[in-house]
Write a protein that holds these residues in place. Structure first.
Motif, PDB file in Angstrom:
ATOM      1  N   PHE A 130      72.362 -60.745  76.885  1.00  0.00           N
ATOM      2  CA  PHE A 130      71.886 -61.089  78.384  1.00  0.00           C
ATOM      3  C   PHE A 130      71.378 -59.884  79.118  1.00  0.00           C
ATOM      4  N   TYR A 186      70.191 -61.436  84.836  1.00  0.00           N
ATOM      5  CA  TYR A 186      70.939 -61.841  83.563  1.00  0.00           C
ATOM      6  C   TYR A 186      72.121 -62.831  84.229  1.00  0.00           C
ATOM      7  N   LYS A 221      70.309 -66.287  84.306  1.00  0.00           N
ATOM      8  CA  LYS A 221      70.040 -66.703  83.004  1.00  0.00           C
ATOM      9  C   LYS A 221      71.401 -67.335  82.407  1.00  0.00           C
ATOM     10  N   ILE A 222      72.465 -66.676  82.524  1.00  0.00           N
ATOM     11  CA  ILE A 222      73.733 -67.414  81.829  1.00  0.00           C
ATOM     12  C   ILE A 222      74.023 -68.774  82.865  1.00  0.00           C
ATOM     13  N   ILE A 255      71.746 -71.339  81.582  1.00  0.00           N
ATOM     14  CA  ILE A 255      71.982 -71.899  80.083  1.00  0.00           C
ATOM     15  C   ILE A 255      72.993 -72.681  79.984  1.00  0.00           C
ATOM     16  N   ASP A 277      72.199 -76.209  81.557  1.00  0.00           N
ATOM     17  CA  ASP A 277      71.650 -76.970  80.619  1.00  0.00           C
ATOM     18  C   ASP A 277      72.275 -77.560  79.706  1.00  0.00           C
ATOM     19  N   VAL A 278      73.200 -76.825  79.040  1.00  0.00           N
ATOM     20  CA  VAL A 278      74.472 -77.516  78.282  1.00  0.00           C
ATOM     21  C   VAL A 278      75.214 -78.388  79.063  1.00  0.00           C
TER      22      VAL A 278
END
Length: 89
Positions: free
Chosen positions: A64, A71, A74-75, A78, A81-82
């Motif tokens: 990441f 970063y 970004k984590i 993600i 989204d999950v």
């Protein structure tokens, strides 16, 4: 992500004046589907942030961080989204 966008007073008036009541092409959603709805437009949805401390495998964190600044966002993206696509809830 640039924060929440605001609507102009003209756009708000246009939305309020809209009178279309023909929803024949809209799918009917069950109560269960409606309960699962979550905001999907990050430019209009700014959730409250909370600092936490978690343990992440060093290689995952390095991957990441290789993206440079942002970063952590970004984590979070993600994980969101999950969360939104998890069908086991």
């Amino acid at each position: 992500m640039s924060g929440a966008k605001t609507l102009s007073s003209e756009r708000i008036a246009e939305i309020k004046a809209f009178k279309n009541t023909n929803f024949i092409d809209c799918p009917v959603m069950t109560e269960e589907e409606l309960k699962k709805l979550r905001p999907r437009h990050p430019e209009y949805f700014k959730p409250k942030k909370q600092a936490v401390q978690i343990r992440i495998d060093a290689d995952v964190l390095a991957w990441f961080k290789s993206y440079g600044k942002g970063y952590q966002s970004k984590i979070n993206a993600i994980l969101r989204d999950v969360m939104l696509h998890n069908t086991n809830t």
